[in-house]
Design a protein around this motif. Structure first.
Motif, PDB file in Angstrom:
ATOM      1  N   LEU A 190       0.825  -1.211   0.000  1.00 11.36           N
ATOM      2  CA  LEU A 190       0.000   0.000   0.000  1.00 11.36           C
ATOM      3  C   LEU A 190       0.859   1.261   0.000  1.00 11.36           C
ATOM      4  O   LEU A 190       1.943   1.288   0.584  1.00 11.36           O
ATOM      5  N   SER A 191       0.357   2.301  -0.648  1.00 10.51           N
ATOM      6  CA  SER A 191       1.022   3.606  -0.624  1.00 10.51           C
ATOM      7  C   SER A 191      -0.008   4.686  -0.327  1.00 10.51           C
ATOM      8  O   SER A 191      -1.181   4.541  -0.672  1.00 10.51           O
ATOM      9  N   SER A 192       0.431   5.760   0.301  1.00 11.17           N
ATOM     10  CA  SER A 192      -0.505   6.819   0.686  1.00 11.17           C
ATOM     11  C   SER A 192      -0.081   8.202   0.221  1.00 11.17           C
ATOM     12  O   SER A 192      -0.847   9.153   0.329  1.00 11.17           O
ATOM     13  N   LYS A 193       1.146   8.328  -0.304  1.00 16.14           N
ATOM     14  CA  LYS A 193       1.595   9.638  -0.763  1.00 16.14           C
ATOM     15  C   LYS A 193       2.782   9.484  -1.700  1.00 16.14           C
ATOM     16  O   LYS A 193       3.429   8.429  -1.757  1.00 16.14           O
ATOM     17  N   ARG A 194       3.066  10.545  -2.428  1.00 16.49           N
ATOM     18  CA  ARG A 194       4.227  10.565  -3.303  1.00 16.49           C
ATOM     19  C   ARG A 194       5.517  10.516  -2.488  1.00 16.49           C
ATOM     20  O   ARG A 194       5.589  11.066  -1.396  1.00 16.49           O
ATOM     21  N   GLY A 195       6.529   9.874  -3.043  1.00  8.63           N
ATOM     22  CA  GLY A 195       7.851   9.893  -2.421  1.00  8.63           C
ATOM     23  C   GLY A 195       8.056   8.875  -1.321  1.00  8.63           C
ATOM     24  O   GLY A 195       9.108   8.881  -0.669  1.00  8.63           O
ATOM     25  N   GLU A 196       7.082   8.006  -1.087  1.00  7.35           N
ATOM     26  CA  GLU A 196       7.258   6.969  -0.066  1.00  7.35           C
ATOM     27  C   GLU A 196       8.363   5.992  -0.475  1.00  7.35           C
ATOM     28  O   GLU A 196       8.588   5.739  -1.656  1.00  7.35           O
ATOM     29  N   LYS A 197       9.003   5.400   0.525  1.00  7.95           N
ATOM     30  CA  LYS A 197      10.061   4.418   0.295  1.00  7.95           C
ATOM     31  C   LYS A 197       9.444   3.020   0.251  1.00  7.95           C
ATOM     32  O   LYS A 197       8.611   2.678   1.078  1.00  7.95           O
ATOM     33  N   LEU A 198       9.855   2.250  -0.729  1.00  8.50           N
ATOM     34  CA  LEU A 198       9.384   0.873  -0.829  1.00  8.50           C
ATOM     35  C   LEU A 198       9.835   0.050   0.374  1.00  8.50           C
ATOM     36  O   LEU A 198      10.905   0.306   0.941  1.00  8.50           O
ATOM     37  N   PRO A 199       9.059  -0.938   0.783  1.00  7.82           N
ATOM     38  CA  PRO A 199       9.510  -1.850   1.846  1.00  7.82           C
ATOM     39  C   PRO A 199      10.829  -2.517   1.466  1.00  7.82           C
ATOM     40  O   PRO A 199      11.108  -2.759   0.282  1.00  7.82           O
ATOM     41  N   ASP A 216      11.935  -5.574   2.150  1.00  7.29           N
ATOM     42  CA  ASP A 216      11.981  -7.032   2.024  1.00  7.29           C
ATOM     43  C   ASP A 216      11.375  -7.566   0.732  1.00  7.29           C
ATOM     44  O   ASP A 216      11.171  -8.769   0.584  1.00  7.29           O
ATOM     45  N   LEU A 217      11.107  -6.709  -0.247  1.00 10.26           N
ATOM     46  CA  LEU A 217      10.421  -7.163  -1.455  1.00 10.26           C
ATOM     47  C   LEU A 217      11.288  -8.059  -2.334  1.00 10.26           C
ATOM     48  O   LEU A 217      10.763  -8.897  -3.081  1.00 10.26           O
ATOM     49  N   GLU A 218      12.599  -7.898  -2.251  1.00 12.20           N
ATOM     50  CA  GLU A 218      13.468  -8.673  -3.130  1.00 12.20           C
ATOM     51  C   GLU A 218      13.436 -10.169  -2.827  1.00 12.20           C
ATOM     52  O   GLU A 218      13.859 -10.992  -3.643  1.00 12.20           O
ATOM     53  N   TRP A 219      12.900 -10.541  -1.667  1.00  8.65           N
ATOM     54  CA  TRP A 219      12.840 -11.954  -1.291  1.00  8.65           C
ATOM     55  C   TRP A 219      11.511 -12.594  -1.679  1.00  8.65           C
ATOM     56  O   TRP A 219      11.341 -13.800  -1.572  1.00  8.65           O
ATOM     57  N   ILE A 220      10.563 -11.797  -2.142  1.00  6.40           N
ATOM     58  CA  ILE A 220       9.243 -12.317  -2.493  1.00  6.40           C
ATOM     59  C   ILE A 220       9.263 -12.869  -3.917  1.00  6.40           C
ATOM     60  O   ILE A 220       9.860 -12.280  -4.817  1.00  6.40           O
ATOM     61  N   THR A 221       8.613 -14.013  -4.129  1.00  2.00           N
ATOM     62  CA  THR A 221       8.435 -14.553  -5.475  1.00  2.00           C
ATOM     63  C   THR A 221       6.980 -14.344  -5.901  1.00  2.00           C
ATOM     64  O   THR A 221       6.076 -14.377  -5.069  1.00  2.00           O
ATOM     65  N   TYR A 222       6.760 -14.117  -7.189  1.00  4.96           N
ATOM     66  CA  TYR A 222       5.415 -13.808  -7.671  1.00  4.96           C
ATOM     67  C   TYR A 222       5.336 -14.072  -9.171  1.00  4.96           C
ATOM     68  O   TYR A 222       6.343 -14.077  -9.880  1.00  4.96           O
ATOM     69  N   ASP A 223       4.105 -14.322  -9.630  1.00  6.79           N
ATOM     70  CA  ASP A 223       3.854 -14.562 -11.047  1.00  6.79           C
ATOM     71  C   ASP A 223       3.522 -13.278 -11.794  1.00  6.79           C
ATOM     72  O   ASP A 223       3.836 -13.134 -12.974  1.00  6.79           O
ATOM     73  N   TYR A 224       2.840 -12.354 -11.097  1.00  6.06           N
ATOM     74  CA  TYR A 224       2.456 -11.076 -11.706  1.00  6.06           C
ATOM     75  C   TYR A 224       2.714  -9.940 -10.723  1.00  6.06           C
ATOM     76  O   TYR A 224       2.555 -10.103  -9.507  1.00  6.06           O
ATOM     77  N   ILE A 225       3.101  -8.792 -11.267  1.00  4.04           N
ATOM     78  CA  ILE A 225       2.968  -7.525 -10.545  1.00  4.04           C
ATOM     79  C   ILE A 225       1.780  -6.807 -11.169  1.00  4.04           C
ATOM     80  O   ILE A 225       1.693  -6.686 -12.398  1.00  4.04           O
ATOM     81  N   ILE A 226       0.860  -6.361 -10.327  1.00  3.11           N
ATOM     82  CA  ILE A 226      -0.266  -5.556 -10.804  1.00  3.11           C
ATOM     83  C   ILE A 226      -0.305  -4.263  -9.999  1.00  3.11           C
ATOM     84  O   ILE A 226      -0.222  -4.291  -8.760  1.00  3.11           O
ATOM     85  N   CYS A 227      -0.387  -3.153 -10.696  1.00  2.10           N
ATOM     86  CA  CYS A 227      -0.466  -1.833 -10.055  1.00  2.10           C
ATOM     87  C   CYS A 227      -1.812  -1.190 -10.357  1.00  2.10           C
ATOM     88  O   CYS A 227      -2.252  -1.164 -11.515  1.00  2.10           O
ATOM     89  N   TYR A 228      -2.410  -0.652  -9.311  1.00  2.00           N
ATOM     90  CA  TYR A 228      -3.682   0.052  -9.464  1.00  2.00           C
ATOM     91  C   TYR A 228      -3.614   1.331  -8.630  1.00  2.00           C
ATOM     92  O   TYR A 228      -3.693   1.292  -7.414  1.00  2.00           O
ATOM     93  N   ILE A 231       7.605   1.310  -9.846  1.00  2.44           N
ATOM     94  CA  ILE A 231       8.185   0.002  -9.588  1.00  2.44           C
ATOM     95  C   ILE A 231       9.591  -0.078 -10.192  1.00  2.44           C
ATOM     96  O   ILE A 231       9.763   0.145 -11.401  1.00  2.44           O
ATOM     97  N   PRO A 232      10.597  -0.388  -9.380  1.00  8.49           N
ATOM     98  CA  PRO A 232      11.977  -0.432  -9.890  1.00  8.49           C
ATOM     99  C   PRO A 232      12.218  -1.645 -10.789  1.00  8.49           C
ATOM    100  O   PRO A 232      11.511  -2.659 -10.718  1.00  8.49           O
ATOM    101  N   LYS A 233      13.242  -1.530 -11.605  1.00  7.10           N
ATOM    102  CA  LYS A 233      13.546  -2.561 -12.601  1.00  7.10           C
ATOM    103  C   LYS A 233      13.827  -3.909 -11.956  1.00  7.10           C
ATOM    104  O   LYS A 233      13.444  -4.952 -12.492  1.00  7.10           O
ATOM    105  N   TYR A 234      14.472  -3.927 -10.805  1.00  8.38           N
ATOM    106  CA  TYR A 234      14.836  -5.215 -10.204  1.00  8.38           C
ATOM    107  C   TYR A 234      13.592  -6.023  -9.821  1.00  8.38           C
ATOM    108  O   TYR A 234      13.637  -7.266  -9.842  1.00  8.38           O
ATOM    109  N   LEU A 235      12.483  -5.349  -9.514  1.00 10.99           N
ATOM    110  CA  LEU A 235      11.240  -6.066  -9.240  1.00 10.99           C
ATOM    111  C   LEU A 235      10.554  -6.496 -10.539  1.00 10.99           C
ATOM    112  O   LEU A 235      10.033  -7.607 -10.644  1.00 10.99           O
TER     113      LEU A 235
END
Length: 228
Positions: A32-41, A43-55, A61-65
């Motif tokens: 979740l995000s609530s404002k511009r300029g927030e820092k990403l969590p 621990d995301l680099e350890w998560i595996t996933y099939d899709y990223i979806i943004c709404y 979203i950085p390139k490494y993700l």
């Protein structure tokens, strides 16, 4: 199927989107995000996933993700391909366009440049302002999200491939930054009445009002004074 879902905090339609993904049977990790300029969590680099979806997420979203996704990175953009980046609603009103819309597209490292999955347009009315056009935009974007994610779950990845092949619409060149829109919300003290009327319609919102700066003092637009 696991989804890393980026969306907006304290937003009713965003919450409905989360619920919808879960009901479709996706395993959802929500950021979740609530404002511009927030820092990403961290621990995301350890998560595996099939899709990223943004709404409607504030995060870029950085390139490494993006590179870690097994299948697709999909963004639901509250704007049309004519206005990539920020402020599409504002510029559509300012330029007196007759049409606006919402766009589902693949995400690249460059914002609003990936292959378009679907663009859905609707009419801009002469009576529209930022608030009314935004509300309609968010409703259309929510409907597009529900329909496309449902079809993705039912038909699989071939559905996305086929939608991209069928699409003929391309992004316009260039991308507007939010700082460009912020500048247009500042009114010069010698502005003409015609220009002021256009700016009020196109850039004034209750949460982000127009401003006039005079001798290091900030004056905020409230409302039109009624004749006595």
């Amino acid at each position: 199927m696991k989804v890393l879902f980026f969306t907006r905090k304290n937003d009713e339609l965003s919450n409905k989107c989360i619920k919808h993904l879960v009901e479709l049977g996706f395993k959802v990790e929500t950021i979740l995000s609530s404002k511009r300029g927030e820092k990403l969590p961290d621990d995301l680099e350890w998560i595996t996933y099939d899709y990223i979806i943004c709404y409607r997420s504030y995060f870029i979203i950085p390139k490494y993700l993006l590179d870690k996704t097994k299948y697709y990175n999909i963004n639901f953009h509250p704007g049309c391909p004519n206005y990539p980046g920020s402020g599409g609603v504002n510029l559509t009103l300012f330029n007196e366009e007759e049409e606006f819309g919402v766009t589902a597209h693949l995400m690249n490292e460059k914002v609003d440049s990936g292959d378009i999955i679907e663009y859905r347009s609707f009419k801009v009315f002469e009576t529209d302002n930022v608030k009314t056009l935004l509300e309609r935009t968010h409703n259309y974007l929510y409907c597009l999200f529900i329909e496309l994610t449902t079809q993705l779950r039912q038909e699989g990845n071939e559905f996305i491939k086929n939608k991209i092949k069928q699409n003929k619409i391309q992004w316009s060149e260039g991308s507007t930054k939010i700082s460009d829109i912020d500048k247009l919300q500042i009114i010069e003290k010698d502005v003409t009445e015609i220009e002021l009327t256009k700016r009020i319609r196109s850039f004034n919102h209750p949460n982000f009002p127009l401003e006039v700066h005079i001798h290091n003092h900030r004056f905020v637009y409230k409302e039109k004074i009624l004749p006595s």
